[in-house]
Write a protein that holds these residues in place. Structure first.
Motif, short mmCIF file in Angstrom:
data_model
loop_
_atom_site.label_atom_id
_atom_site.label_comp_id
_atom_site.label_asym_id
_atom_site.label_seq_id
_atom_site.Cartn_x
_atom_site.Cartn_y
_atom_site.Cartn_z
N ALA A 225 0.83 -1.20 0.00
CA ALA A 225 0.00 0.00 0.00
C ALA A 225 0.87 1.25 0.00
O ALA A 225 0.62 2.19 -0.77
CB ALA A 225 -0.91 -0.01 1.23
N LYS A 226 1.89 1.26 0.84
CA LYS A 226 2.75 2.45 0.90
C LYS A 226 3.47 2.69 -0.42
O LYS A 226 3.72 3.85 -0.80
CB LYS A 226 3.75 2.33 2.04
CG LYS A 226 4.56 3.61 2.24
CD LYS A 226 5.38 3.63 3.50
CE LYS A 226 6.07 4.98 3.66
NZ LYS A 226 6.88 5.06 4.89
N ALA A 227 3.81 1.62 -1.12
CA ALA A 227 4.52 1.77 -2.39
C ALA A 227 3.69 2.51 -3.43
O ALA A 227 4.24 3.06 -4.39
CB ALA A 227 4.92 0.39 -2.91
N HIS B 206 1.93 10.96 4.64
CA HIS B 206 2.29 10.29 5.89
C HIS B 206 1.52 8.98 6.01
O HIS B 206 0.34 8.88 5.64
CB HIS B 206 1.96 11.20 7.07
CG HIS B 206 2.61 10.76 8.35
ND1 HIS B 206 3.91 11.09 8.68
CD2 HIS B 206 2.13 10.02 9.39
CE1 HIS B 206 4.20 10.58 9.86
NE2 HIS B 206 3.15 9.92 10.31
N PHE B 207 2.19 7.96 6.55
CA PHE B 207 1.64 6.61 6.64
C PHE B 207 1.65 6.18 8.10
O PHE B 207 2.70 5.95 8.69
CB PHE B 207 2.50 5.66 5.79
CG PHE B 207 1.89 4.32 5.52
CD1 PHE B 207 0.83 4.18 4.64
CD2 PHE B 207 2.40 3.18 6.13
CE1 PHE B 207 0.28 2.92 4.37
CE2 PHE B 207 1.86 1.92 5.88
CZ PHE B 207 0.79 1.79 4.99
N GLU B 208 0.47 6.07 8.69
CA GLU B 208 0.34 5.72 10.11
C GLU B 208 -0.41 4.40 10.24
O GLU B 208 -1.36 4.13 9.50
CB GLU B 208 -0.39 6.82 10.88
CG GLU B 208 -0.55 6.53 12.36
CD GLU B 208 -0.88 7.76 13.19
OE1 GLU B 208 -1.04 7.61 14.41
OE2 GLU B 208 -0.95 8.87 12.63
N VAL B 209 0.02 3.59 11.20
CA VAL B 209 -0.61 2.29 11.43
C VAL B 209 -0.97 2.18 12.91
O VAL B 209 -0.12 2.41 13.78
CB VAL B 209 0.32 1.13 11.03
CG1 VAL B 209 -0.37 -0.22 11.32
CG2 VAL B 209 0.69 1.21 9.55
N GLU B 210 -2.22 1.84 13.17
CA GLU B 210 -2.69 1.64 14.55
C GLU B 210 -2.56 0.18 14.93
O GLU B 210 -2.95 -0.71 14.15
CB GLU B 210 -4.15 2.08 14.65
CG GLU B 210 -4.79 1.83 16.01
CD GLU B 210 -6.27 2.16 16.01
OE1 GLU B 210 -6.60 3.35 15.95
OE2 GLU B 210 -7.09 1.21 16.06
N VAL B 211 -2.02 -0.08 16.11
CA VAL B 211 -1.93 -1.44 16.61
C VAL B 211 -2.54 -1.50 18.00
O VAL B 211 -2.54 -0.51 18.72
CB VAL B 211 -0.46 -1.94 16.66
CG1 VAL B 211 0.17 -1.92 15.27
CG2 VAL B 211 0.38 -1.11 17.63
N ASP B 212 -3.06 -2.66 18.35
CA ASP B 212 -3.61 -2.81 19.70
C ASP B 212 -2.93 -3.94 20.48
O ASP B 212 -3.37 -4.31 21.56
CB ASP B 212 -5.12 -3.00 19.68
CG ASP B 212 -5.58 -4.11 18.74
OD1 ASP B 212 -4.78 -5.02 18.46
OD2 ASP B 212 -6.73 -4.06 18.29
#
Length: 299
Positions: A204-206, A213-219
């Protein structure tokens, strides 16, 4: 919750004083005036002579951080271009109870017609600025920046984000269109499809321009490495315990910004900031703020 500003003077970063475009303010205020007086102000037109003039003062009834010059000026100007507003304070400055914030003069009908819209908006924006300043004070001495979220009042986001800056906070992405933020539901859909998280994020980032800006949420802690391998610029640690936040910051190790979110309250933000995160996003700054008590009194 009642909060008082923890600092005096101008509390906001330089970006606080970037003006909200006048046309954006005018659109919001014009819609509010049309809602409040769609066919005119019947009471003022009935009781107040058309040629009557009036002057009034905007006074603080409790301490706080001010935000509202643009909306106050627009409310009275759009009610009548013959009104004049003279401010004794600027956005981002603190004030004590009893402080005169502005003086308004002009046609009496226009002053009365613009009053409620001006107060409604300025009270809310000053409430946001004041609450933000309290959050910022709690995080003082750490590297954490306090940021807003998209949990804003529909139609008022541009104003409410300005109010956050006036309180010394910073802005997150403005909308769904200007940055990528892969949240839990996005990741759940990828998992349901059988996708490898790191590979899916990297692919996706490619496809993105390098400026996005590319942010990823983790839990969970075990998702952090995949988020980093996928190219996350920021890893959002959502609803983590304090020990897990500290461990998350260690695992990220400066390879991306570490953001904390979830259960961020005035009572918890100092402990969250002390974990070493770079950013703390708090929906409470805008979605549940109390309007500050300001009053407009005719002389």
């Amino acid at each position: 919750m009642t909060v008082s500003p923890a600092v005096t003077g101008t509390t906001a970063p330089p970006s606080a004083h970037l003006p909200v475009p006048r046309d954006a303010v005018d659109r919001i205020v014009a819609a509010a005036l049309a809602e409040d007086a769609p066919w005119g102000d019947l009471t003022s037109e009935l009781l107040v002579p058309g040629a009557a003039k009036a002057s009034a003062v905007l006074t603080a009834r409790e301490p706080g951080i001010f935000c509202g010059t643009g909306v106050i000026e627009a409310a009275f100007r759009l009610a009548s271009p013959e009104t004049a507003v003279e401010f004794r304070i600027q956005d981002g400055e603190s004030f004590a109870a009893g402080t005169v914030l502005a003086e308004i003069s002009g046609p009496a009908r226009a002053v009365l017609t613009g009053e409620r819209v001006a107060l409604n908006l300025a009270q809310r924006l000053s409430g946001i600025a004041t609450l933000t300043a309290a959050f910022v004070a709690q995080a003082a001495g750490t590297s954490a920046r306090i940021t807003d979220t998209r949990k804003t009042t529909p139609g008022l986001r541009v104003l409410e984000r300005h109010a956050v800056r006036c309180g010394g906070g910073y802005n997150h992405r403005f909308s769904l269109s200007d940055a990528v933020m892969a949240k839990d539901n996005h990741l759940a859909l990828l998992a349901a499809d059988g996708s490898d998280l790191a590979q899916a994020l990297a692919a996706a980032k490619a496809r993105l321009p390098h400026t996005v800006h590319f942010e990823v949420e983790v839990d969970r802690l075990d998702q952090i490495e995949a988020a980093l391998a996928g190219g996350a610029d920021t890893v959002l640690l959502d609803n983590f315990s304090l020990p897990d936040l500290r461990r998350g910051v260690e695992l990220i190790g400066g390879r991306a910004l570490a953001e904390a979110s979830g259960n961020v309250r005035l009572e918890t933000v100092a402990d969250i900031a002390a974990t070493g995160v770079d950013l703390i996003s708090a929906g409470a700054l805008t979605h549940s703020v109390r309007a500050l008590d300001l009053g407009l009194d005719l002389r």
